[in-house]
Design a protein around this motif. Sequence first.
Motif, PDB file in Angstrom:
ATOM      1  N   ALA A  74       0.800  -1.220   0.000  1.00  0.00           N
ATOM      2  CA  ALA A  74       0.000   0.000   0.000  1.00  0.00           C
ATOM      3  C   ALA A  74       0.836   1.275   0.000  1.00  0.00           C
ATOM      4  O   ALA A  74       0.378   2.320  -0.480  1.00  0.00           O
ATOM      5  N   THR A  75       2.068   1.230   0.513  1.00  0.00           N
ATOM      6  CA  THR A  75       2.882   2.438   0.629  1.00  0.00           C
ATOM      7  C   THR A  75       4.186   2.366  -0.150  1.00  0.00           C
ATOM      8  O   THR A  75       4.958   3.326  -0.153  1.00  0.00           O
ATOM      9  N   TRP A  76       4.439   1.256  -0.827  1.00  0.00           N
ATOM     10  CA  TRP A  76       5.747   1.036  -1.460  1.00  0.00           C
ATOM     11  C   TRP A  76       6.089   2.109  -2.487  1.00  0.00           C
ATOM     12  O   TRP A  76       7.198   2.663  -2.479  1.00  0.00           O
ATOM     13  N   ALA A  77       5.167   2.429  -3.369  1.00  0.00           N
ATOM     14  CA  ALA A  77       5.447   3.433  -4.405  1.00  0.00           C
ATOM     15  C   ALA A  77       5.758   4.786  -3.771  1.00  0.00           C
ATOM     16  O   ALA A  77       6.671   5.501  -4.206  1.00  0.00           O
ATOM     17  N   HIS A  78       5.021   5.146  -2.747  1.00  0.00           N
ATOM     18  CA  HIS A  78       5.269   6.407  -2.058  1.00  0.00           C
ATOM     19  C   HIS A  78       6.639   6.400  -1.378  1.00  0.00           C
ATOM     20  O   HIS A  78       7.351   7.409  -1.372  1.00  0.00           O
ATOM     21  N   SER A  79       7.025   5.260  -0.817  1.00  0.00           N
ATOM     22  CA  SER A  79       8.323   5.155  -0.157  1.00  0.00           C
ATOM     23  C   SER A  79       9.454   5.416  -1.142  1.00  0.00           C
ATOM     24  O   SER A  79      10.407   6.133  -0.832  1.00  0.00           O
ATOM     25  N   LEU A  80       9.374   4.825  -2.328  1.00  0.00           N
ATOM     26  CA  LEU A  80      10.414   5.037  -3.330  1.00  0.00           C
ATOM     27  C   LEU A  80      10.447   6.493  -3.792  1.00  0.00           C
ATOM     28  O   LEU A  80      11.518   7.086  -3.950  1.00  0.00           O
ATOM     29  N   ARG A  81       9.277   7.091  -3.992  1.00  0.00           N
ATOM     30  CA  ARG A  81       9.230   8.485  -4.439  1.00  0.00           C
ATOM     31  C   ARG A  81       9.757   9.443  -3.372  1.00  0.00           C
ATOM     32  O   ARG A  81      10.240  10.530  -3.694  1.00  0.00           O
ATOM     33  N   ALA A  82       9.662   9.045  -2.112  1.00  0.00           N
ATOM     34  CA  ALA A  82      10.059   9.938  -1.020  1.00  0.00           C
ATOM     35  C   ALA A  82      11.563  10.037  -0.852  1.00  0.00           C
ATOM     36  O   ALA A  82      12.056  10.969  -0.204  1.00  0.00           O
ATOM     37  N   LEU A  83      12.325   9.101  -1.418  1.00  0.00           N
ATOM     38  CA  LEU A  83      13.765   9.037  -1.163  1.00  0.00           C
ATOM     39  C   LEU A  83      14.558  10.011  -2.024  1.00  0.00           C
ATOM     40  O   LEU A  83      14.292  10.185  -3.215  1.00  0.00           O
ATOM     41  N   ARG A  84      15.564  10.605  -1.427  1.00  0.00           N
ATOM     42  CA  ARG A  84      16.529  11.400  -2.182  1.00  0.00           C
ATOM     43  C   ARG A  84      17.405  10.462  -2.999  1.00  0.00           C
ATOM     44  O   ARG A  84      17.474   9.248  -2.714  1.00  0.00           O
ATOM     45  N   PRO A  85      18.109  10.961  -4.012  1.00  0.00           N
ATOM     46  CA  PRO A  85      19.068  10.114  -4.728  1.00  0.00           C
ATOM     47  C   PRO A  85      20.087   9.509  -3.765  1.00  0.00           C
ATOM     48  O   PRO A  85      20.640  10.204  -2.906  1.00  0.00           O
ATOM     49  N   GLY A  86      20.308   8.203  -3.883  1.00  0.00           N
ATOM     50  CA  GLY A  86      21.223   7.517  -2.984  1.00  0.00           C
ATOM     51  C   GLY A  86      20.616   7.126  -1.652  1.00  0.00           C
ATOM     52  O   GLY A  86      21.314   6.589  -0.794  1.00  0.00           O
ATOM     53  N   GLY A  87      19.318   7.377  -1.469  1.00  0.00           N
ATOM     54  CA  GLY A  87      18.670   7.078  -0.197  1.00  0.00           C
ATOM     55  C   GLY A  87      18.436   5.583   0.008  1.00  0.00           C
ATOM     56  O   GLY A  87      18.648   4.760  -0.884  1.00  0.00           O
ATOM     57  N   THR A  88      17.982   5.243   1.223  1.00  0.00           N
ATOM     58  CA  THR A  88      17.845   3.850   1.628  1.00  0.00           C
ATOM     59  C   THR A  88      16.417   3.557   2.057  1.00  0.00           C
ATOM     60  O   THR A  88      15.840   4.292   2.865  1.00  0.00           O
TER      61      THR A  88
END
Length: 324
Positions: free
Chosen positions: A228-242
């Motif tokens: 339910a939140t996976w796509a949002h999690s990826l979009r929330a990360l800065r370049p190089g984020g974890t």
Amino acid sequence: MVAVVVTHPSPDDPLAALEVRDRAPEPVVSPPEDWVPVTVRAASLNHHDVWSLRGVGLPADRMPMVLGSDAAGVGPDGEEVVVHGVISQPGWTGDETEDPRRSLLSERYPGTFADTVLVPARNLVPKPPEMSFEDAACLPVAWLTAYRMLFVRGGCVPGQTVLVQGAGGGVATALTALGSAAGLRVWVTSRDEGKRERALALGADAVFETGARLPDRVDAVMETVGEATWAHSLRALRPGGTLVVSGATSGASPPADLQRVFFLQLRVVGSTMGTREELQRLLRMCVTTGVRPLVDSVLPMADARDAVERMVRGEVEGKLVLTP
């Protein structure tokens, strides 16, 4: 003696498989002779117990099984201890979570929802006198999972911004409290306004609706919700984020979005439980910082059905603790 037992796999109605007995059943697999008894003073409920009732990870031929994976109590020499619930195989010397034949208490051997539990002596950690049995019993599963996600697998350091997906459960509240205590800027998402308010009380710097556009990208995302939140999690990360993932309560088949992962050089890291040494460090952190688990309720073990029902309904804020 009271024991909380799963009697059979019940995928659609976990409460139908739960039974509170006057005594624990004989174990299907007996613990080794060099294990020691711990008198349980407090144990806490986890989603793992609900999955066991549904038959996930616990086959019918190991039932009936005493539930519960963590506890605090009194060891054989009268010392106050915390039980580390990850059981590695005899002779294993590395990270317990990487032992391919590891198990949790209540998976192969009887768990902690009883007056007494048998555990390997090496799995006992001294309980700090500054902590109550109820608080200490919340640490070995949910809080240790959060500690490992943030500081071991996520490598988070003071000053970074961390997004916690979902608020309210044991791991999410632990992530919020531990991250705040460690000097991280913690952002939390939830669909529930009340849960967002409680996240602020736990130390969150900002809260948002689930899926909301954030004011900035974050250094790391702590993911336990899954699909339910996976796509949002990826979009929330800065370049190089974890992105650290340790659960998937909403489903385990999220869209991969591999182009974003490789183009922004994101790190997607799995995490599960933690080691005995990490549990010791977590206990020291709690003593040093004064941070303590959010305990929703403390109930007698005889009322375990009510506790499980609340967890199934998603009505829990923090941890539910059971006492014999």
